[in-house]
Scaffold this active site. Structure first.
Site, PDB file in Angstrom:
ATOM      1  N   CYS A   1       5.678  -2.234   1.855  1.00  0.00           N
ATOM      2  CA  CYS A   1       5.511  -1.722   0.506  1.00  0.00           C
ATOM      3  C   CYS A   1       6.871  -1.306  -0.027  1.00  0.00           C
ATOM      4  O   CYS A   1       7.886  -1.450   0.640  1.00  0.00           O
ATOM      5  CB  CYS A   1       4.534  -0.555   0.510  1.00  0.00           C
ATOM      6  SG  CYS A   1       2.911  -1.082   1.065  1.00  0.00           S
TER       7      CYS A   1
ATOM      8  N   ASP B   1       1.341  -6.099   9.123  1.00  0.00           N
ATOM      9  CA  ASP B   1       1.852  -5.210   8.074  1.00  0.00           C
ATOM     10  C   ASP B   1       2.602  -4.031   8.663  1.00  0.00           C
ATOM     11  O   ASP B   1       2.122  -3.370   9.585  1.00  0.00           O
ATOM     12  CB  ASP B   1       0.681  -4.659   7.244  1.00  0.00           C
ATOM     13  CG  ASP B   1      -0.012  -5.756   6.442  1.00  0.00           C
ATOM     14  OD1 ASP B   1       0.683  -6.691   6.007  1.00  0.00           O
ATOM     15  OD2 ASP B   1      -1.240  -5.664   6.260  1.00  0.00           O
TER      16      ASP B   1
ATOM     17  N   HIS C   1       4.600  -7.493   6.050  1.00  0.00           N
ATOM     18  CA  HIS C   1       4.602  -6.998   4.674  1.00  0.00           C
ATOM     19  C   HIS C   1       5.082  -5.555   4.655  1.00  0.00           C
ATOM     20  O   HIS C   1       4.727  -4.759   5.517  1.00  0.00           O
ATOM     21  CB  HIS C   1       3.199  -7.072   4.064  1.00  0.00           C
ATOM     22  CG  HIS C   1       3.064  -6.279   2.805  1.00  0.00           C
ATOM     23  ND1 HIS C   1       3.661  -6.672   1.624  1.00  0.00           N
ATOM     24  CD2 HIS C   1       2.463  -5.097   2.541  1.00  0.00           C
ATOM     25  CE1 HIS C   1       3.407  -5.765   0.697  1.00  0.00           C
ATOM     26  NE2 HIS C   1       2.690  -4.796   1.218  1.00  0.00           N
TER      27      HIS C   1
ATOM     28  N   CYS D   1       1.561  -6.226  -3.364  1.00  0.00           N
ATOM     29  CA  CYS D   1       0.872  -5.538  -2.265  1.00  0.00           C
ATOM     30  C   CYS D   1      -0.581  -6.006  -2.258  1.00  0.00           C
ATOM     31  O   CYS D   1      -0.956  -6.903  -3.018  1.00  0.00           O
ATOM     32  CB  CYS D   1       0.976  -4.019  -2.474  1.00  0.00           C
ATOM     33  SG  CYS D   1       0.489  -3.042  -1.042  1.00  0.00           S
TER      34      CYS D   1
ATOM     35  N   ILE E   1      -1.466 -10.585  -0.196  1.00  0.00           N
ATOM     36  CA  ILE E   1      -1.020  -9.679   0.874  1.00  0.00           C
ATOM     37  C   ILE E   1      -2.145  -9.328   1.835  1.00  0.00           C
ATOM     38  O   ILE E   1      -1.922  -8.793   2.911  1.00  0.00           O
ATOM     39  CB  ILE E   1      -0.376  -8.418   0.252  1.00  0.00           C
ATOM     40  CG1 ILE E   1       0.737  -8.815  -0.722  1.00  0.00           C
ATOM     41  CG2 ILE E   1       0.194  -7.500   1.309  1.00  0.00           C
ATOM     42  CD1 ILE E   1       1.819  -9.701  -0.129  1.00  0.00           C
TER      43      ILE E   1
ATOM     44  N   HIS F   1      -0.075  -2.072  -9.010  1.00  0.00           N
ATOM     45  CA  HIS F   1      -0.457  -0.677  -9.263  1.00  0.00           C
ATOM     46  C   HIS F   1      -0.995  -0.488 -10.671  1.00  0.00           C
ATOM     47  O   HIS F   1      -1.531   0.551 -10.996  1.00  0.00           O
ATOM     48  CB  HIS F   1       0.742   0.239  -9.039  1.00  0.00           C
ATOM     49  CG  HIS F   1       1.282   0.115  -7.654  1.00  0.00           C
ATOM     50  ND1 HIS F   1       0.549   0.489  -6.562  1.00  0.00           N
ATOM     51  CD2 HIS F   1       2.428  -0.387  -7.177  1.00  0.00           C
ATOM     52  CE1 HIS F   1       1.247   0.238  -5.471  1.00  0.00           C
ATOM     53  NE2 HIS F   1       2.392  -0.304  -5.817  1.00  0.00           N
TER      54      HIS F   1
ATOM     55  N   GLU G   1       9.194   4.639   5.904  1.00  0.00           N
ATOM     56  CA  GLU G   1       8.754   6.040   5.828  1.00  0.00           C
ATOM     57  C   GLU G   1       9.075   6.826   7.089  1.00  0.00           C
ATOM     58  O   GLU G   1       9.205   8.032   7.051  1.00  0.00           O
ATOM     59  CB  GLU G   1       7.222   6.086   5.707  1.00  0.00           C
ATOM     60  CG  GLU G   1       6.677   5.734   4.378  1.00  0.00           C
ATOM     61  CD  GLU G   1       5.172   5.958   4.363  1.00  0.00           C
ATOM     62  OE1 GLU G   1       4.543   5.353   3.527  1.00  0.00           O
ATOM     63  OE2 GLU G   1       4.645   6.738   5.185  1.00  0.00           O
TER      64      GLU G   1
ATOM     65  N   SER H   1      -5.737  -7.782   1.147  1.00  0.00           N
ATOM     66  CA  SER H   1      -7.016  -7.246   0.699  1.00  0.00           C
ATOM     67  C   SER H   1      -7.364  -7.759  -0.687  1.00  0.00           C
ATOM     68  O   SER H   1      -6.493  -7.983  -1.525  1.00  0.00           O
ATOM     69  CB  SER H   1      -6.968  -5.718   0.687  1.00  0.00           C
ATOM     70  OG  SER H   1      -5.922  -5.262  -0.122  1.00  0.00           O
TER      71      SER H   1
HETATM   72  N1  GLN Z   1      -2.823  -6.137   4.228  1.00  0.00           N
HETATM   73  C1  GLN Z   1      -2.876  -4.891   3.542  1.00  0.00           C
HETATM   74  C2  GLN Z   1      -3.605  -5.064   2.219  1.00  0.00           C
HETATM   75  O1  GLN Z   1      -3.474  -6.057   1.605  1.00  0.00           O
HETATM   76  C3  GLN Z   1      -1.508  -4.325   3.293  1.00  0.00           C
HETATM   77  C4  GLN Z   1      -1.543  -3.043   2.522  1.00  0.00           C
HETATM   78  C5  GLN Z   1      -0.272  -2.231   2.571  1.00  0.00           C
HETATM   79  O2  GLN Z   1       0.710  -2.645   3.128  1.00  0.00           O
HETATM   80  N2  GLN Z   1      -0.296  -1.045   2.038  1.00  0.00           N
HETATM   81  O3  GLN Z   1      -4.286  -4.199   1.774  1.00  0.00           O
HETATM   82 ZN    ZN Z   2       2.098  -2.961   0.383  1.00  0.00          ZN
END
Ligand code: GLN
Ligand code: ZN
Length: 776
Positions: free
Chosen positions: A665, A621, A663, A748, A453, A716, A627, A455
């Site tokens: 969450c 992203d 992307h 994520c 994703i 997580h 939200e 990071s």
């Molecule tokens: N590209 C971001 C990462 O990988 C996406 C994080 C997210 O959506 N919270 O950290």
């Molecule tokens: Zn995410």
């Protein structure tokens, strides 16, 4: 100047301390370095400071019990004895250990910034979720069908007495029973928590009697769900509850507080209950004043929430006075209070701490401490006439006028570009089917392509290097070299394990919004303007003060560097306009949608530069898209329309061959699937591992045509998933979607994980993909 004033209320003050004292005390306590007594002493000092500050600022209805060691919803759950059996509570006083086990689990776990609960080993914490449409998160109470309630803590009474001993008469704040149950989760989900109301009410009645006995004459009861869509049954619950309270504690006046929006179709229900006062949010819903004046009983005190508790702008005090003065004169000054729209919990504490802000911008801002002053001015102005507060009003008017006409706010170039947006700019050149064929040819990816994703672990070395660089202890060049080394190692490793689409790893980013905000015009950053996100986690949201543009490329260099090291495609990695908007303090002089469109144009420029540099895939992203949904359902479509349009604006400038990823969450997708489809991203990756791929039903039922990467492992948790687990999840995904649609990726970003966890997990993920390809 005389002291004559209307009643003045803040509704609640930030708990964290000007210098984040609470965070340091809590984290010290959790790590065993701070004794319980010292933690409690820090908390007591913070309360005393807040009360004194509010008294000295001219607040007359000073809140108590707005303080919490972790979260006020958790405090309420504990107070009424809603403590799930897993926490081993056997009645009596609830220990700090039990309290923090509910907050954090009995064994700690890492956390990503996705805004939801993260379960570890041992007893897991309660779930966590967003407090209405704020960026504060509360612990979700759990109740069982045979739930027994009991008043287990006297916290509201204790804090009232604590203030009283300091010579300060407070108005305790409690979370109302209807909102408490509406926010609670039924375990098991075979009943509605609100069915427990009759059992819960005696606990509140007992609390109110004790508050009265301690000397309280008013209590503020927060029922923010009055700003939501409610059923008849839920509305009726207010009548049951507040009629019971009127009988149980007749001498205690209740200020029933609604906020975060218009009471709207719940207004009659709110006005019908026998309470002495009603608070309404006139910042979010200024138009409801007339309706409220109509339904309020003659003897009822109306609390007018006119100072914005959700944003950081200085108020136009003259305009507020002008609007309220005739209303107050007509009904009588003793029938009104002037107040913040909601608790000041959601704004930073003190503007005076900021020494690095642009001098003009600083005069346009107001944090919690400054808002107290604004409230006091309004109270005096309404009681004595505007001449009595002429100076303060004049200052505010000048600041408001200067902001409105400042060239720092308005950028004609941005305005011109916005005016020039046409339909072609928000549509890809060809429909997805056509793009798909071209992209397949250009990218030559295997079936079930693997990726991540964005990071990779933000290790302590990475964080140390960043902070050393920020402090000037590490030169720009050395920092740069360090980041290049990290990036190169990440690229090499991704190649080694055989991922198909690589990422550069985001080592250079402090935060997915801040990193971009710092490079965009129209954004400002603070040094100390922390706001509680949850527990001891605080954030410093960027302040968007002016028209947004992108003076220079923001990510191109890093992408180029990463791509120069490999033949495999590296995804460009950007944060989308809706997410940047939703995690910032925004302008109040133009609609959110207008700012979002400006950010979208800036991101569009970045997308164009990445493409020109050779990027074949660009991920944008939108973690916070869901939200941002408004509290009321009838407002959803409007929001989704402009949010989706902004995404399309930033992503549609590319050639058909260029693959746009997005992307999101953890989200429910059922009720917004047509908006997700309208975003028209070529590939969307979503969090699904914990839902056993059930979230994909929405995509299947909609016959979603584009490609999807349903997360196959829960990032997580530190646990490393084995190959079988992931192939199992993937076969569930294949029952719902066509093979040609599927990508394989984690839930994520991996920034909160350790390399020791990430390495084996991704190796297994690549192996799972290989097995699938083999079998397909
Ligand atoms: N590209 C971001 C990462 O990988 C996406 C994080 C997210 O959506 N919270 O950290
Ligand atoms: Zn995410």
């Amino acid at each position: 100047m005389s002291n004559k004033t209307l009643s003045v209320a803040s509704l609640g003050f930030p708990r964290i301390g000007r210098h984040r004292e609470l965070k340091f005390a809590l984290e010290g306590f959790w790590s065993g370095k701070v004794a319980e007594a010292d933690l409690l002493e820090t908390a007591r000092k913070l309360r005393a400071e807040n009360w004194a500050l509010q008294r000295d600022s001219g607040i007359t209805k000073i809140p108590s019990n707005d303080f919490s060691l972790y979260d006020h919803v958790l405090d309420t759950a504990v107070m009424v004895g809603a403590i799930p059996p897993a926490y081993g509570w056997a009645g009596g006083d609830v220990s700090l250990a039990t309290y923090f086990a509910m907050a954090r689990g009995s064994e700690r776990d890492g956390h990503a910034d996705c805004g939801h609960a993260h379960h570890g080993h041992g007893v897991p914490a309660l779930e966590m979720t967003k407090w209405f449409d704020t960026n504060y998160h509360y612990m979700v109470p759990e109740v069982s069908e045979d739930q027994a309630f009991a008043l287990t803590s006297q916290k509201p009474v204790d804090h009232f007495l604590e203030a009283k001993a300091l010579g300060i008469h407070t108005r305790p704040v409690v979370l109302g029973p209807v909102t408490f149950l509406k926010l609670a989760k039924a375990r098991p989900s075979t009943f509605k928590p609100l069915d427990l109301l009759a059992k819960l009410l005696p606990v509140y009645e007992e609390l109110f009697r004790r508050l009265r006995a301690a000397g309280a004459d008013w209590v503020q009861v927060d029922e923010p769900i009055l700003a939501l869509d409610l059923t008849e049954g839920e509305r009726h619950a207010f009548k049951l509850a507040y009629e019971a309270f009127a009988k149980a504690a007749p001498g205690l006046n209740i200020m029933l507080a609604t906020y975060f929006g218009a009471a709207g179709d719940n207004l009659d229900a709110a006005a019908a209950v026998p309470v002495a006062g009603l608070h309404v949010d006139l910042v979010r819903a200024p138009d409801q004043l007339d309706a409220i004046l109509k339904v309020a009983r003659a003897d009822q005190v109306l609390s007018l929430g006119v100072i914005d508790g959700r944003n950081i702008w200085r108020a136009d005090l003259a305009a507020i006075l002008e609007r309220l003065a005739p209303v107050v004169a007509a009904r009588g000054a003793d029938k009104f209070e002037v107040a913040a729209s909601c608790s000041l919990l959601h704004v930073p504490i003190d503007l005076a701490l900021e020494t690095g802000l642009d001098a003009d911008l600083k005069t346009w801002l107001s944090f919690a401490t400054q808002k107290l002053g604004e409230l006091a001015t309004l109270g005096q102005g309404l009681a004595q006439g505007r001449d009595a507060v002429w100076e303060a009003i004049n200052d505010a008017a000048q600041a408001v006028a200067a902001r409105a006409s400042s060239p720092k706010v308005t950028d004609p170039l941005v305005q011109g570009r916005i005016a020039g947006i046409d339909a072609a700019m928000t549509h890809r050149k060809s429909p997805f089917e056509h793009r798909r064929a071209l992209q397949a040819k250009a990218l030559d990816l295997p079936l079930f392509p693997t990726t991540t994703i964005g990071s990779f672990p933000q290790t302590s070395e990475v964080r140390k290097a960043r902070s050393a660089h920020a402090k000037g202890a590490l030169s720009y060049k050395d920092y740069e070299t360090f980041l290049q080394k990290e990036t190169a190692a990440a690229i090499r490793w991704q190649e080694e394990i055989g991922l198909d689409v690589l990422v550069h790893g985001e080592f250079e980013r402090n935060d997915m919004v801040q990193y971009f905000g710092e490079q965009l015009a129209g954004f400002a950053f603070t040094q100390h303007a922390w706001v509680q996100s949850y527990g001891s986690r605080y954030v410093r949201p960027p302040i968007i003060f002016g028209d947004v543009s992108r003076p220079n490329p923001m990510t191109v260099r890093w992408w180029q560097y990463a791509q120069s090291l490999t033949e495999k495609p590296v995804k460009g990695m950007l944060t989308g306009p809706v997410t940047i908007l939703n995690w910032s303090f925004v302008r109040d002089d133009i609609p959110r949608s207008a700012t979002c469109r400006q950010i979208a144009l800036a991101i569009r420029d970045e997308v164009a530069d990445l493409e020109a540099a050779g990027a074949k895939m660009i991920q944008i992203d939108e973690a916070a898209l869901r939200e941002g949904l408004p509290l009321r359902h009838r407002d959803w479509q409007h929001y989704l329309d402009w949010a989706v349009e902004s995404f399309r604006l930033c992503s549609s400038g590319v050639a058909d061959e260029t693959q746009i990823h997005t992307h999101m969450c953890y989200s429910e997708f059922n009720d917004i699937i047509s908006a997700i489809a309208a975003m028209d991203a070529d590939v969307i990756s979503i969090e699904t591992s914990r839902s056993k791929m059930e979230l994909l039903d929405a995509f299947r039922n909609f016959q979603y045509p584009n490609e999807i990467g349903p997360g196959v492992y829960d990032i997580h948790s530190p646990r490393v998933p084995d190959i079988g687990e992931m192939t199992d999840l993937l076969s569930l995904a294949r029952q719902r979607l066509a093979d040609r649609q599927l990508w394989i990726n984690p839930d994520c970003g991996l920034k909160t994980r350790k390399w020791e966890e990430v390495r084996p997990a991704l190796v297994n993920m690549v192996a799972a993909a290989a097995q699938l390809r083999h079998a397909a």
